[in-house]
Design an enzyme around this catalytic site. Structure first.
Site, PDB file in Angstrom:
ATOM      1  N   SER A   8      39.111  42.989  37.864  1.00  0.00           N
ATOM      2  CA  SER A   8      39.172  44.656  38.499  1.00  0.00           C
ATOM      3  C   SER A   8      38.602  44.861  39.483  1.00  0.00           C
ATOM      4  CB  SER A   8      38.689  45.589  37.208  1.00  0.00           C
ATOM      5  OG  SER A   8      38.413  46.603  37.808  1.00  0.00           O
ATOM      6  N   HIS A  32      43.667  43.804  38.643  1.00  0.00           N
ATOM      7  CA  HIS A  32      43.554  45.011  38.064  1.00  0.00           C
ATOM      8  C   HIS A  32      43.122  46.362  38.817  1.00  0.00           C
ATOM      9  CE1 HIS A  32      43.194  47.338  34.313  1.00  0.00           C
ATOM     10  NE2 HIS A  32      42.243  47.504  34.506  1.00  0.00           N
ATOM     11  N   ASP A  34      42.261  50.259  38.997  1.00  0.00           N
ATOM     12  CA  ASP A  34      41.675  51.204  38.360  1.00  0.00           C
ATOM     13  C   ASP A  34      41.955  52.436  39.108  1.00  0.00           C
ATOM     14  OD1 ASP A  34      40.868  50.256  35.552  1.00  0.00           O
ATOM     15  OD2 ASP A  34      39.504  49.077  36.907  1.00  0.00           O
ATOM     16  N   MET A  36      41.586  56.466  39.281  1.00  0.00           N
ATOM     17  CA  MET A  36      40.802  57.481  38.400  1.00  0.00           C
ATOM     18  C   MET A  36      41.112  58.922  39.311  1.00  0.00           C
ATOM     19  SD  MET A  36      37.363  55.487  37.498  1.00  0.00           S
ATOM     20  CE  MET A  36      37.327  53.747  36.722  1.00  0.00           C
ATOM     21  N   HIS A  65      45.826  50.416  36.336  1.00  0.00           N
ATOM     22  CA  HIS A  65      45.660  51.024  35.276  1.00  0.00           C
ATOM     23  C   HIS A  65      45.291  52.560  35.458  1.00  0.00           C
ATOM     24  CE1 HIS A  65      41.959  51.437  31.935  1.00  0.00           C
ATOM     25  NE2 HIS A  65      42.674  52.306  32.055  1.00  0.00           N
ATOM     26  N   MET A  67      44.195  56.173  35.384  1.00  0.00           N
ATOM     27  CA  MET A  67      43.264  57.125  34.495  1.00  0.00           C
ATOM     28  C   MET A  67      43.237  58.341  35.132  1.00  0.00           C
ATOM     29  SD  MET A  67      40.263  54.400  33.731  1.00  0.00           S
ATOM     30  CE  MET A  67      40.732  53.074  35.166  1.00  0.00           C
ATOM     31  N   MET A 136      41.007  49.125  25.198  1.00  0.00           N
ATOM     32  CA  MET A 136      39.723  49.335  26.060  1.00  0.00           C
ATOM     33  C   MET A 136      38.673  48.975  25.215  1.00  0.00           C
ATOM     34  SD  MET A 136      40.728  50.659  29.026  1.00  0.00           S
ATOM     35  CE  MET A 136      38.979  50.592  29.559  1.00  0.00           C
ATOM     36  N   ASP A 174      40.019  45.382  28.244  1.00  0.00           N
ATOM     37  CA  ASP A 174      39.324  45.914  29.478  1.00  0.00           C
ATOM     38  C   ASP A 174      38.035  46.531  29.144  1.00  0.00           C
ATOM     39  OD1 ASP A 174      38.994  46.918  31.796  1.00  0.00           O
ATOM     40  OD2 ASP A 174      40.562  48.246  32.019  1.00  0.00           O
TER      41      ASP A 174
HETATM   42  C1  DX5 Z   1      36.849  51.097  33.158  1.00  0.00           C
HETATM   43  C2  DX5 Z   1      37.994  50.244  33.847  1.00  0.00           C
HETATM   44  C3  DX5 Z   1      37.674  48.732  33.890  1.00  0.00           C
HETATM   45  C4  DX5 Z   1      36.697  48.254  34.577  1.00  0.00           C
HETATM   46  C5  DX5 Z   1      36.063  46.768  34.036  1.00  0.00           C
HETATM   47  O1  DX5 Z   1      37.045  52.326  33.249  1.00  0.00           O
HETATM   48  O2  DX5 Z   1      39.012  50.391  33.337  1.00  0.00           O
HETATM   49  O3  DX5 Z   1      38.864  48.164  34.231  1.00  0.00           O
HETATM   50  O4  DX5 Z   1      36.755  48.293  36.011  1.00  0.00           O
HETATM   51  O5  DX5 Z   1      34.933  46.635  34.720  1.00  0.00           O
HETATM   52  P1  DX5 Z   1      33.913  45.824  33.979  1.00  0.00           P
HETATM   53  O6  DX5 Z   1      34.333  44.371  33.847  1.00  0.00           O
HETATM   54  O7  DX5 Z   1      32.653  45.703  34.923  1.00  0.00           O
HETATM   55  O8  DX5 Z   1      33.511  46.511  32.570  1.00  0.00           O
HETATM   56 ZN    ZN Z   2      40.627  49.070  33.865  1.00  0.00          ZN
END
Ligand code: DX5
Ligand code: ZN
Length: 220
Positions: A8, A32, A34, A36, A65, A67, A136, A174
């Site tokens: 990620s 990956h 993320d 947000m 991903h 969010m 998750m 994740d």
């Molecule tokens: C959380 C994200 C994850 C996160 C994972 O909202 O969706 O993908 O970045 O990071 P670690 O491995 O540090 O938990």
């Molecule tokens: Zn994620």
């Protein structure tokens, strides 16, 4: 099924993103991403221009991903920016069937994501057409949280459901993944491990990916 490792980007050094990505690209399966919006989750990460800039430096598979509130609103733009797969939270997507169709119309792979408190049953009506189902193991919103072992039964349920329906969907886990817990997550039925902190905060991210893969394959 071979295990996929999906680091990620959230845990990478944002002042040197291209270097961070090109360094691990040869040893990873997916990157990956993320995204947000500060609304669906209480954090803002990065968006379209950053993804587009990274697409110019690598061909690696981009697993996005999403969010955000209204997660299907930006599918065309995200596709143009270079993503390969969109995953959306079942808690956020008003009409999963429509979202899936929009993703397909853009040529994207598609998956649904469940936060820890959301039961597997919530995705069942749409699961048959998903490329990936995402469990998750932390509440979405922040990197660096600890893995919640209470989600192991949900991973098992997802695996049993996929197998009993004769499907080939990946099961992605994740949040808080490390070489210490990767084995039990794979044993429970995961096929894709997302790891941010364990990869990009390691002294050597390439070795960290290899350590995760070894841990995953040992306990398989
Ligand atoms: C959380 C994200 C994850 C996160 C994972 O909202 O969706 O993908 O970045 O990071 P670690 O491995 O540090 O938990
Ligand atoms: Zn994620």
């Amino acid at each position: 099924m071979a295990v996929k490792i999906a680091p990620s980007l959230l845990a990478a050094d944002f002042s040197r993103l291209a270097d961070e990505v090109t360094r691990v690209a040869p040893v990873i399966d997916w990157l990956h991403l993320d995204v947000m919006d500060g609304h669906f989750v209480p954090n803002i990460s990065f968006g379209l221009p950053v993804i587009e800039a990274l697409r110019a430096v690598t061909d690696v598979y981009f697993d996005c991903h999403i969010m955000t509130t209204n997660p299907d609103a930006y599918l065309a733009e995200l596709t143009k920016a270079g993503i390969n797969q969109a995953t959306m939270h079942i808690e956020a997507v008003p009409d999963p069937g429509r979202a899936m169709k929009r993703a397909r119309d853009n040529g994207l792979d598609f998956g649904l994501v469940m936060n820890p408190g959301t039961p597997f049953d919530s995705v069942v009506p749409f699961a048959e057409d998903c490329d990936v189902l995402v469990v998750m193991s932390v509440e979405a919103g922040h990197g660096g949280q600890s893995f919640d072992a209470d989600v192991l039964p949900k991973i098992e349920t997802a695996r049993e459901w996929v197998e009993s329906h004769g499907l080939g969907a990946d099961i992605q886990v994740d949040g808080g993944i490390t070489p210490e817990n990767a084995g039990q997550v794979i044993s429970a039925g995961a096929t894709v491990l997302v790891a941010g902190t364990a990869v990009f905060r390691a002294d050597d991210p390439v070795s960290a990916v290899q350590a995760l893969r070894r841990a995953a394959e040992t306990d398989e």
